[in-house]
Design a protein around this motif. Sequence first.
Motif, short mmCIF file in Angstrom:
data_model
loop_
_atom_site.label_atom_id
_atom_site.label_comp_id
_atom_site.label_asym_id
_atom_site.label_seq_id
_atom_site.Cartn_x
_atom_site.Cartn_y
_atom_site.Cartn_z
N UNK A 120 0.84 -1.18 0.00
CA UNK A 120 0.00 0.00 0.00
C UNK A 120 0.88 1.24 0.00
N UNK A 121 0.67 2.12 -0.95
CA UNK A 121 1.48 3.33 -1.07
C UNK A 121 1.21 4.29 0.09
N UNK A 122 2.24 4.99 0.57
CA UNK A 122 2.04 5.97 1.64
C UNK A 122 1.40 7.24 1.08
N UNK B 129 7.49 8.43 -4.36
CA UNK B 129 7.44 9.71 -3.66
C UNK B 129 6.04 10.29 -3.83
N UNK B 130 5.29 10.52 -2.73
CA UNK B 130 3.92 10.99 -2.86
C UNK B 130 3.76 12.35 -3.52
N UNK C 15 4.97 13.03 -6.30
CA UNK C 15 4.72 12.64 -7.69
C UNK C 15 3.76 11.45 -7.63
N UNK C 16 2.50 11.73 -7.35
CA UNK C 16 1.58 10.68 -6.87
C UNK C 16 1.29 9.57 -7.84
N UNK C 17 1.48 9.78 -9.14
CA UNK C 17 1.12 8.76 -10.12
C UNK C 17 2.32 8.00 -10.67
N UNK C 18 3.52 8.19 -10.08
CA UNK C 18 4.75 7.69 -10.68
C UNK C 18 5.44 6.67 -9.77
N UNK C 19 5.79 5.51 -10.34
CA UNK C 19 6.70 4.56 -9.72
C UNK C 19 8.04 4.64 -10.43
N UNK C 20 9.13 4.69 -9.68
CA UNK C 20 10.47 4.74 -10.25
C UNK C 20 11.04 3.32 -10.29
N UNK C 21 11.44 2.87 -11.47
CA UNK C 21 11.94 1.51 -11.70
C UNK C 21 13.34 1.62 -12.27
N UNK D 213 -1.57 5.82 -6.94
CA UNK D 213 -1.99 6.99 -6.17
C UNK D 213 -1.66 6.75 -4.70
N UNK D 214 -1.45 7.80 -3.91
CA UNK D 214 -1.24 7.61 -2.47
C UNK D 214 -2.39 6.82 -1.85
N UNK D 215 -2.02 5.85 -1.01
CA UNK D 215 -3.01 5.02 -0.34
C UNK D 215 -3.48 3.82 -1.12
N UNK D 216 -3.14 3.73 -2.41
CA UNK D 216 -3.58 2.61 -3.24
C UNK D 216 -2.76 1.36 -2.97
N UNK D 217 -3.39 0.20 -3.17
CA UNK D 217 -2.69 -1.08 -3.16
C UNK D 217 -2.15 -1.36 -4.55
N UNK D 218 -0.88 -1.79 -4.63
CA UNK D 218 -0.19 -2.00 -5.91
C UNK D 218 0.48 -3.36 -5.90
#
Length: 250
Positions: A112-114, A142-143, A145-151, A170-175
């Motif tokens: 779950x994203x912070x 980093x919240x 940049x709420x829609x971005x995962x860094x890979x 998004x912040x709070x979402x399960x991924x």
Amino acid sequence: MHAGSAGGRDGGGGNGGGGGAAAARTLFTADFDDRGQWVAGRTWAYPDQGAGGNLGDHKLDRLRTSWPRRGGLFEAVRRADGTGWDTDLLTTAGASRPFRLRPGHVLRVRFQLPEQRGAWPAVWTWGVDDGPQGEADVFEYHPDRPAVLELTNHRGEGSSHYHEDAAAVRPGRWIDVETSFGEESVVWRVGGRQVFSDGVGVGPDWRAWLIVNLSVYAPSPPAPRPQYHEGPAPGVGRMDWLVHSLTVHG
């Protein structure tokens, strides 16, 4: 929340450059309460094993050796003396049953994203023999940049991808993220969909420890490089993120 482990060994490997892990055997199942599987608050990836912080990498962390509580909940707590944050980090390096990732392994993690600004959660690796050359970031977030995962794969000349998905990230979402560590390409899937294949890979001799942690971003000097993200708000004294499950297959 977490089952037992098949760790304490490298497990099988392979030459694959991608593909799912549906038919592969489970080599490692994270139990974040198992002190034989993990070491808390020490890592060669930080200066002085994390005791003095890591401002050179924009982190306000003071790694705490007390065990993270409640399974996969990773916390950061602002220090009363104003010298940074006490943060949770677990690694398989140095554990009594150490687990090492190898080429061909596939890592799956659900989390779950912070939501708090300044939070910096990550699942990543550190090379057994080659240190930072063995680093591959399953994800960083980093919240601000709420829609971005860094890979990122730091092997060789390195490769990176900023996966942007405003509907799913998004912040709070399960991924759900899956990373396949192929010799010739590292492949990332988010929510079951391939989003990046780096064409670099980890090579045939890669061996790496697993690290799961929550950092706090350093917003201003004395960090030596320019800032890239927003730091924590002054009134925030605690932040966290939750890892529901983490497994490695091969």
